[in-house]
Design a protein around this motif. Structure first.
Motif, PDB file in Angstrom:
ATOM      1  N   ILE A  97      -6.390   3.703   6.107  1.00  0.00           N
ATOM      2  CA  ILE A  97      -4.962   4.239   5.911  1.00  0.00           C
ATOM      3  C   ILE A  97      -4.159   3.029   6.119  1.00  0.00           C
ATOM      4  CG2 ILE A  97      -2.903   5.454   6.545  1.00  0.00           C
ATOM      5  CD1 ILE A  97      -4.909   7.757   7.167  1.00  0.00           C
ATOM      6  N   PHE A  98      -3.217   2.363   5.090  1.00  0.00           N
ATOM      7  CA  PHE A  98      -2.373   1.087   5.523  1.00  0.00           C
ATOM      8  C   PHE A  98      -1.204   1.388   5.965  1.00  0.00           C
ATOM      9  CE2 PHE A  98      -1.220  -2.950   3.233  1.00  0.00           C
ATOM     10  CZ  PHE A  98      -1.329  -3.620   4.445  1.00  0.00           C
ATOM     11  N   PRO A  99      -0.677   1.134   7.102  1.00  0.00           N
ATOM     12  CA  PRO A  99       0.536   1.261   7.524  1.00  0.00           C
ATOM     13  C   PRO A  99       1.509   0.396   7.036  1.00  0.00           C
ATOM     14  CG  PRO A  99      -0.766   0.976   9.514  1.00  0.00           C
ATOM     15  CD  PRO A  99      -1.337   0.277   8.185  1.00  0.00           C
ATOM     16  N   MET A 100       2.588   0.370   6.353  1.00  0.00           N
ATOM     17  CA  MET A 100       3.530  -0.380   5.572  1.00  0.00           C
ATOM     18  C   MET A 100       5.016  -0.270   6.153  1.00  0.00           C
ATOM     19  SD  MET A 100       1.687  -0.320   1.958  1.00  0.00           S
ATOM     20  CE  MET A 100       2.446  -1.979   1.369  1.00  0.00           C
ATOM     21  N   PHE A 101       5.618  -1.422   6.367  1.00  0.00           N
ATOM     22  CA  PHE A 101       7.044  -1.590   6.605  1.00  0.00           C
ATOM     23  C   PHE A 101       7.893  -1.725   5.535  1.00  0.00           C
ATOM     24  CE2 PHE A 101       4.366  -3.235  10.414  1.00  0.00           C
ATOM     25  CZ  PHE A 101       4.713  -2.154  11.224  1.00  0.00           C
ATOM     26  N   ILE A 102       8.807  -0.952   5.690  1.00  0.00           N
ATOM     27  CA  ILE A 102       9.712  -1.238   4.505  1.00  0.00           C
ATOM     28  C   ILE A 102      11.119  -1.318   4.821  1.00  0.00           C
ATOM     29  CG2 ILE A 102       8.627   0.173   2.714  1.00  0.00           C
ATOM     30  CD1 ILE A 102      10.212   2.629   3.488  1.00  0.00           C
ATOM     31  N   VAL A 103      12.174  -2.194   3.957  1.00  0.00           N
ATOM     32  CA  VAL A 103      13.386  -2.653   4.327  1.00  0.00           C
ATOM     33  C   VAL A 103      14.426  -2.452   3.077  1.00  0.00           C
ATOM     34  CG1 VAL A 103      12.956  -4.211   6.168  1.00  0.00           C
ATOM     35  CG2 VAL A 103      12.720  -5.027   3.552  1.00  0.00           C
ATOM     36  N   GLU A 104      15.657  -2.275   3.240  1.00  0.00           N
ATOM     37  CA  GLU A 104      16.473  -2.217   2.084  1.00  0.00           C
ATOM     38  C   GLU A 104      16.780  -3.723   1.367  1.00  0.00           C
ATOM     39  OE1 GLU A 104      18.104   0.247   1.103  1.00  0.00           O
ATOM     40  OE2 GLU A 104      18.443   1.586   3.101  1.00  0.00           O
ATOM     41  N   GLY A 105      17.330  -3.487   0.320  1.00  0.00           N
ATOM     42  CA  GLY A 105      17.407  -4.772  -0.318  1.00  0.00           C
ATOM     43  C   GLY A 105      16.462  -4.835  -1.756  1.00  0.00           C
ATOM     44  N   SER A 106      16.369  -6.133  -2.200  1.00  0.00           N
ATOM     45  CA  SER A 106      15.378  -6.257  -3.311  1.00  0.00           C
ATOM     46  C   SER A 106      14.887  -7.664  -3.095  1.00  0.00           C
ATOM     47  CB  SER A 106      16.120  -6.228  -4.746  1.00  0.00           C
ATOM     48  OG  SER A 106      17.036  -7.043  -4.766  1.00  0.00           O
ATOM     49  N   GLY A 107      13.511  -7.994  -3.775  1.00  0.00           N
ATOM     50  CA  GLY A 107      12.949  -9.354  -3.705  1.00  0.00           C
ATOM     51  C   GLY A 107      12.525  -9.540  -2.270  1.00  0.00           C
ATOM     52  N   GLN A 108      12.568  -8.597  -1.270  1.00  0.00           N
ATOM     53  CA  GLN A 108      12.170  -8.973   0.014  1.00  0.00           C
ATOM     54  C   GLN A 108      10.767  -8.540   0.628  1.00  0.00           C
ATOM     55  OE1 GLN A 108      14.642 -10.020   2.684  1.00  0.00           O
ATOM     56  NE2 GLN A 108      15.885  -9.987   0.661  1.00  0.00           N
ATOM     57  N   ARG A 109      10.118  -9.570   1.065  1.00  0.00           N
ATOM     58  CA  ARG A 109       8.850  -9.743   1.696  1.00  0.00           C
ATOM     59  C   ARG A 109       8.591 -10.591   2.875  1.00  0.00           C
ATOM     60  NH1 ARG A 109       3.249  -9.666  -1.282  1.00  0.00           N
ATOM     61  NH2 ARG A 109       3.929  -8.252  -2.928  1.00  0.00           N
ATOM     62  N   GLN A 110       9.417  -9.831   3.757  1.00  0.00           N
ATOM     63  CA  GLN A 110       9.796 -10.673   5.149  1.00  0.00           C
ATOM     64  C   GLN A 110       8.526 -10.579   5.977  1.00  0.00           C
ATOM     65  OE1 GLN A 110      12.688  -8.156   6.779  1.00  0.00           O
ATOM     66  NE2 GLN A 110      14.247  -8.573   5.202  1.00  0.00           N
ATOM     67  N   SER A 111       8.152 -11.718   6.559  1.00  0.00           N
ATOM     68  CA  SER A 111       7.067 -12.023   7.437  1.00  0.00           C
ATOM     69  C   SER A 111       7.406 -11.606   8.910  1.00  0.00           C
ATOM     70  CB  SER A 111       6.381 -13.124   7.447  1.00  0.00           C
ATOM     71  OG  SER A 111       7.325 -14.182   7.499  1.00  0.00           O
ATOM     72  N   ILE A 112       6.319 -11.231   9.662  1.00  0.00           N
ATOM     73  CA  ILE A 112       6.644 -10.629  11.120  1.00  0.00           C
ATOM     74  C   ILE A 112       6.002 -11.344  11.994  1.00  0.00           C
ATOM     75  CG2 ILE A 112       6.277  -8.648  12.660  1.00  0.00           C
ATOM     76  CD1 ILE A 112       6.120  -7.114   9.738  1.00  0.00           C
ATOM     77  N   ALA A 113       6.598 -11.990  12.910  1.00  0.00           N
ATOM     78  CA  ALA A 113       5.955 -13.210  13.600  1.00  0.00           C
ATOM     79  C   ALA A 113       4.567 -12.783  14.444  1.00  0.00           C
ATOM     80  CB  ALA A 113       7.030 -13.767  14.493  1.00  0.00           C
ATOM     81  N   SER A 114       4.658 -11.701  15.095  1.00  0.00           N
ATOM     82  CA  SER A 114       3.742 -11.068  15.859  1.00  0.00           C
ATOM     83  C   SER A 114       2.744 -10.588  15.072  1.00  0.00           C
ATOM     84  CB  SER A 114       4.283 -10.246  16.812  1.00  0.00           C
ATOM     85  OG  SER A 114       5.131  -9.287  16.412  1.00  0.00           O
ATOM     86  N   MET A 115       2.871 -10.255  13.668  1.00  0.00           N
ATOM     87  CA  MET A 115       1.765  -9.472  12.941  1.00  0.00           C
ATOM     88  C   MET A 115       1.460 -10.263  11.457  1.00  0.00           C
ATOM     89  SD  MET A 115       3.186  -5.659  13.186  1.00  0.00           S
ATOM     90  CE  MET A 115       1.687  -5.100  12.564  1.00  0.00           C
ATOM     91  N   PRO A 116       0.483 -11.395  11.858  1.00  0.00           N
ATOM     92  CA  PRO A 116       0.251 -12.440  10.544  1.00  0.00           C
ATOM     93  C   PRO A 116       0.024 -11.657   9.610  1.00  0.00           C
ATOM     94  CG  PRO A 116      -0.656 -13.239  12.698  1.00  0.00           C
ATOM     95  CD  PRO A 116      -0.109 -11.816  13.019  1.00  0.00           C
TER      96      PRO A 116
END
Ligand code: PBG
Length: 372
Positions: A75-94
């Motif tokens: 099962i793949f946990p996925m993070f979501i945000v508002e907006g469009s064109g966003q693919r934000q990286s997370i420093a502590s989760m390469p």
């Protein structure tokens, strides 16, 4: 009568001890001086037994391999945000990102193509939408609810799991509603969780997953789902969820670490020292109508996984949490561990401990490896 084999090795084992090994867990507990313990293995002797014989070749290693890891288990946990064109990286989760809905649909197309059966959604909502009681959690047009609708329309066969808890939505970062002293109130929070779970089911979520650890919330959510006609909505209960320090990177990803500050979750998440208590939590959640139970985190808690699976035999899921992913990735990026090898090993070992499925940030990487 002991039997004497060709190499002079004595088998003390009558037919009885083989039979005993087929007893169920409950039957075993009723056997005085548990005869199933190490009787059979202890009677083996060198050189009649050379354990390395079966390990010599790949074919016999394959034939006796007890546990398999397949894409079906992921099962793949996925993070979501508002907006469009966003693919934000997370420093502590390469290699893990927060996706806006347009980008999420592109990424999930790949996940579906890889054969992963389900994803779990975690929102990082607009900070302006946070409040004391986290009411954005049950907004029918909230980020999660919109994501579920878009995903179910685009990928009707993909299992969609939603997180039921208030922490991304509260200004204090707790999973529930607090009193003047900051204590998380149980029953008031359960009422809010019901609204949140119903809004997810209405949007089309296949599985709602309460991760909040309030007492009685599984029964309350189950009754509300039945009343509203959502009789097929499954509940994945975070039953044995510990007050672990391995959730740090997740809290960065959903933006709750700043809100939580120096706060902690010790008044509702389980004490990491406890094991029996986990069985009580699981028993309650199953009795209240959970379809699947979960142990979280994974690797430091495999003893709990084994006990839960043996005791209840229910679908048992494990969350290999953000801190576990971060540790493996940090070591791999330093050249200290082989990323693919330890990812596969860590998940296979969680399966061996008794897990049916695993929520893991390695899901996509591992599905790619398993396809090769
Ligand atoms: C919050 C929630 C947490 C995780 C899943 N849901 C964090 C917490 O309890 O503070 C952790 C997952 C992870 O670390 O990967 N209800």
């Amino acid at each position: 009568m002991p039997r004497r084999g060709k190499a002079g090795f004595i088998s003390a084992c009558s037919g009885l001890c083989y039979k005993a090994s087929f007893l169920t867990q409950t039957e075993k507990r009723n056997v005085p001086n548990d005869t199933t313990k190490p009787t059979a293995p202890m009677s083996r002797q060198f050189p009649a037994t050379r354990m390395r014989r079966m390990r010599r070749d790949a074919f016999s290693r394959r034939l006796m391999r007890e546990t398999q890891l397949t894409t079906d288990n992921l099962i793949f946990p996925m993070f979501i945000v508002e907006g469009s064109g966003q693919r934000q990286s997370i420093a502590s989760m390469p290699d893990i990102h927060r996706f806006s809905l347009d980008e999420l649909l592109k990424e999930v197309a790949e996940i579906v193509d890889l054969g992963i059966p389900a994803i779990a959604l975690f929102p990082s909502p607009d900070p302006a939408s946070k409040s004391l009681d986290g009411r954005e959690a049950w907004n029918p047009d909230g980020l999660v609810q919109r994501a579920v609708r878009a995903l179910k329309q685009a990928f009707p066969d993909l299992g969609i799991i939603t997180d039921v808890a208030l922490d991304p939505y509260t200004t204090h970062g707790q999973d529930g509603i607090i009193d003047a002293e900051g204590y998380v109130l149980n029953d008031v929070t359960v009422d809010a969780l019901i609204r949140q779970a119903l809004s997810h089911a209405e949007a089309g979520a296949d599985i709602v997953a309460p991760s909040d650890m309030m007492d009685g919330r599984i029964g309350a959510i189950r009754a509300a789902l039945e009343d509203a006609g959502h009789i097929h909505t499954r509940i994945l209960a975070y039953s044995a969820k510990y007050a672990s320090s391995y959730y740090g990177p997740f809290r960065d990803a959903v933006g709750s670490s700043a809100s939580l500050g120096k706060g902690n979750k010790h008044t509702y998440q389980m004490d990491v020292a406890n094991s029996d208590e986990a069985l009580h939590e699981v028993a309650l959640d199953l009795a209240e109508g959970a379809d699947m139970v979960m142990v979280k985190p994974g690797m430091p808690y495999l003893d709990i996984v084994r006990r839960v699976k043996d005791e209840f035999g229910a679908p048992t899921f494990v969350y290999q949490v953000s801190g576990e992913y971060a540790m493996h990735m940090a070591a791999a990026r330093n050249g200290w561990l082989d990323e693919s090898a330890v990812a596969l090993e860590s998940l296979l070992c969680i399966r061996r401990a008794g897990a049916d499925a695993i929520l893991t940030y390695f899901a996509k990487k591992v599905a790619v490896l398993l396809r090769q």
